[in-house]
Design a protein around this motif. Structure first.
Motif, short mmCIF file in Angstrom:
data_model
loop_
_atom_site.label_atom_id
_atom_site.label_comp_id
_atom_site.label_asym_id
_atom_site.label_seq_id
_atom_site.Cartn_x
_atom_site.Cartn_y
_atom_site.Cartn_z
N VAL A 102 13.29 -10.68 3.31
CA VAL A 102 12.71 -10.12 2.09
C VAL A 102 13.76 -9.25 1.41
CG1 VAL A 102 10.83 -8.76 1.12
CG2 VAL A 102 10.43 -10.11 3.19
N THR A 103 14.08 -9.61 0.16
CA THR A 103 15.11 -8.86 -0.56
C THR A 103 14.61 -7.52 -1.06
OG1 THR A 103 16.08 -10.96 -1.28
CG2 THR A 103 16.74 -8.98 -2.49
N GLY A 104 13.30 -7.42 -1.35
CA GLY A 104 12.73 -6.18 -1.84
C GLY A 104 11.94 -5.45 -0.77
N ASN A 105 10.79 -4.89 -1.17
CA ASN A 105 9.91 -4.19 -0.25
C ASN A 105 8.85 -5.13 0.30
OD1 ASN A 105 11.21 -1.67 -0.83
ND2 ASN A 105 10.00 -1.52 -2.71
N ALA A 106 8.18 -4.70 1.36
CA ALA A 106 7.11 -5.50 1.96
C ALA A 106 5.90 -4.61 2.18
CB ALA A 106 7.56 -6.12 3.27
N ARG A 107 4.71 -5.10 1.74
CA ARG A 107 3.44 -4.41 1.95
C ARG A 107 2.52 -5.38 2.68
NH1 ARG A 107 6.62 -1.26 0.46
NH2 ARG A 107 6.59 0.11 -1.37
N VAL A 108 2.12 -5.04 3.89
CA VAL A 108 1.37 -5.96 4.74
C VAL A 108 0.13 -5.25 5.27
CG1 VAL A 108 1.49 -7.47 6.74
CG2 VAL A 108 3.55 -7.05 5.41
N ALA A 109 -1.01 -5.95 5.23
CA ALA A 109 -2.26 -5.39 5.74
C ALA A 109 -3.04 -6.48 6.44
CB ALA A 109 -3.10 -4.79 4.61
N GLY A 110 -3.70 -6.14 7.57
CA GLY A 110 -4.47 -7.13 8.28
C GLY A 110 -5.09 -6.58 9.54
N GLY A 111 -5.92 -7.41 10.16
CA GLY A 111 -6.48 -7.01 11.45
C GLY A 111 -5.40 -6.94 12.51
N ASP A 112 -4.62 -8.03 12.63
CA ASP A 112 -3.46 -8.09 13.52
C ASP A 112 -2.23 -8.36 12.66
OD1 ASP A 112 -4.76 -7.69 16.02
OD2 ASP A 112 -5.48 -9.75 15.93
N VAL A 113 -1.26 -7.49 12.74
CA VAL A 113 -0.03 -7.63 11.95
C VAL A 113 1.15 -7.70 12.90
CG1 VAL A 113 1.48 -6.56 10.24
CG2 VAL A 113 -1.00 -6.42 9.96
N ALA A 127 2.87 -1.08 6.53
CA ALA A 127 1.96 -1.95 7.27
C ALA A 127 0.70 -1.19 7.62
CB ALA A 127 2.63 -2.49 8.54
N THR A 128 -0.45 -1.83 7.41
CA THR A 128 -1.74 -1.26 7.75
C THR A 128 -2.53 -2.30 8.52
OG1 THR A 128 -1.78 0.09 5.73
CG2 THR A 128 -3.88 -0.25 6.87
N GLY A 129 -3.13 -1.91 9.64
CA GLY A 129 -3.89 -2.90 10.40
C GLY A 129 -4.53 -2.32 11.63
N GLY A 130 -5.33 -3.14 12.29
CA GLY A 130 -5.93 -2.72 13.54
C GLY A 130 -4.89 -2.63 14.64
N SER A 145 0.28 2.33 9.73
CA SER A 145 -0.98 3.01 10.00
C SER A 145 -1.94 2.02 10.61
CB SER A 145 -1.56 3.59 8.70
OG SER A 145 -2.82 4.18 8.92
N GLY A 146 -2.48 2.35 11.78
CA GLY A 146 -3.39 1.41 12.42
C GLY A 146 -4.00 1.98 13.69
N GLY A 147 -4.76 1.13 14.36
CA GLY A 147 -5.35 1.54 15.62
C GLY A 147 -4.29 1.71 16.69
N SER A 148 -3.46 0.67 16.87
CA SER A 148 -2.34 0.74 17.80
C SER A 148 -1.10 0.18 17.12
CB SER A 148 -2.64 -0.05 19.08
OG SER A 148 -2.78 -1.43 18.80
#
Length: 383
Positions: A102-113, A127-130, A145-148
């Motif tokens: 990825v040449t720029g930034n990355a924003r990722v969200a999900g249950g499992d990331v 990254a945001t996820g469980g 930010s996530g559960g684990s």
């Protein structure tokens, strides 16, 4: 309500694509190339060919392995991102796997990331996820930010992590400092290197009833994922609505500015009266099929109301810029994205924000219905 919003987002994308000349793939998907940009939606969406512009993907399963020169925006149940991305990456889903450059930034969200070891991000990663597992290389910073959260990759700046549990792998390399918000200070194994040291902030987890804290953290993660899906759905639907029905969508958005009180009043009437109509049809038994159709149209209208309000704000933004150059598709899409973010940000303001977003919804619904009503512009004939 969030699952309904996600379903409506995909439904709207499908309807908008249906209004364009589309290509149907053998993998239960449809796609459309508009200029240099690529749009794809379906049960399974596979992108292997290079894209000269941006790519917008939504579906049950999404797999990318080609080169995207611009931004890549993907939302689905299972999302696997590979290949190369020339600008920013935005991905959300139940399961998200990233193995891309990825040449720029990355924003990722999900249950499992999972950010795999083949991933190289020239910008920052959020990254945001469980459950989050990071094994890639982020050239700037990492915010998770996530559960684990499990770290076992390279961060060439600072890494800030908020989680119930943080584990550090032996391959961790952090050029800056690790800022950890958790109940227990994370243990640093042999082999791991954190040049700036660990800045630990003990969170509230463990100081109150564990079940309440876990529910609160899970709710925060779910709210973040839901907000991402909502903004992504509104942006994709607005883009395709604007491209598939340019005249109608433009008139509806402009009508908000021309007749705000009329749009607001009609939107309120539609919002209140259609549910009553659905109930009356259900009572008659014989009207149940029609009631279900009206209900589906009502939910779709709610979503398109948001889209129309965002398009109106985007039009005003382009007007404030005051450029003499014609509004290109790219500029209109950028203005729409800023408008969606603005609507979301305004909604965060206590009390007032909710009323503003409600008014925007009514304005959008009223303008859509008014502009879609047959013979709306004809003046009454004299007797």
């Amino acid at each position: 309500m969030r699952p309904i919003a996600r379903a409506l987002a995909l439904l709207t994308v499908g309807l908008a694509l249906a209004g364009c000349s589309i290509e149907r793939g053998s993998d239960d998907s449809v796609s459309k190339q508009i200029g240099t940009d690529y749009f794809g939606v379906g049960g399974a969406v596979n992108l292997t060919d290079p894209v000269a512009g941006d790519a917008f993907l939504a579906g049950g399963q999404i797999n990318t392995a080609g080169e995207v020169s611009g931004d890549l925006i993907a939302a689905g149940g299972e999302v696997s991102i590979g290949g190369g991305i020339g600008d920013d990456l935005y991905a959300a889903g139940g399961e998200v796997q990233v193995d891309a450059i990825v040449t720029g930034n990355a924003r990722v969200a999900g249950g499992d990331v999972v950010v795999g070891p083949a991933t190289v991000i020239a910008g920052a990663l959020s990254a945001t996820g469980g459950r989050i597992r990071f094994e890639g290389n982020a050239h700037q910073s990492l915010h998770a930010s996530g559960g684990s959260v499990h770290l076992d990759g390279v961060v060439q700046g600072d890494a800030e992590v908020k989680a119930e549990e943080i584990t550090i792998g032996p391959n961790t390399r952090i050029a800056g400092k690790l800022i950890a918000h958790t109940a227990r200070e994370p243990e640093i194994p042999m082999g791991a290197q954190i040049a700036g040291g660990v800045e630990w902030h003990e969170s509230d987890v463990g100081h109150v009833v564990a079940g309440d804290d876990q529910a609160s953290d899970s709710s925060s993660v779910a709210h973040g994922v839901g907000s991402f899906f909502w903004m992504l759905g509104v942006f994709i639907a607005g883009t395709l609505f604007m491209l598939a029905f340019p005249a109608y969508s433009t008139r509806a958005a402009q009508w908000i500015g021309q007749e705000p009180l009329r749009s607001l009043g009609l939107g309120f009437v539609i919002l209140v009266s259609l549910p009553v109509l659905v109930v009356l049809l259900l009572i008659t038994i014989i009207g149940i099929p029609l009631a279900l159709i009206v209900l589906m149209l009502y939910l779709l209208l709610l979503f398109l109301g948001w889209v129309t309000a965002a398009m109106f704000i985007g039009q005003k933004l382009l007007g404030f810029i005051g450029s003499d150059a014609p509004a290109t598709t790219g500029r209109r899409m950028l203005a729409l994205l800023v408008a969606v973010l603005a609507l979301w940000a305004v909604g965060l303001v206590p009390i007032v924000g909710g009323w503003i977003r409600f008014a925007a919804l009514l304005l959008g619904i009223g303008a859509l219905v008014w502009q879609g009503w047959p013979r709306r512009d004809q003046a009454p004939q004299p007797a």
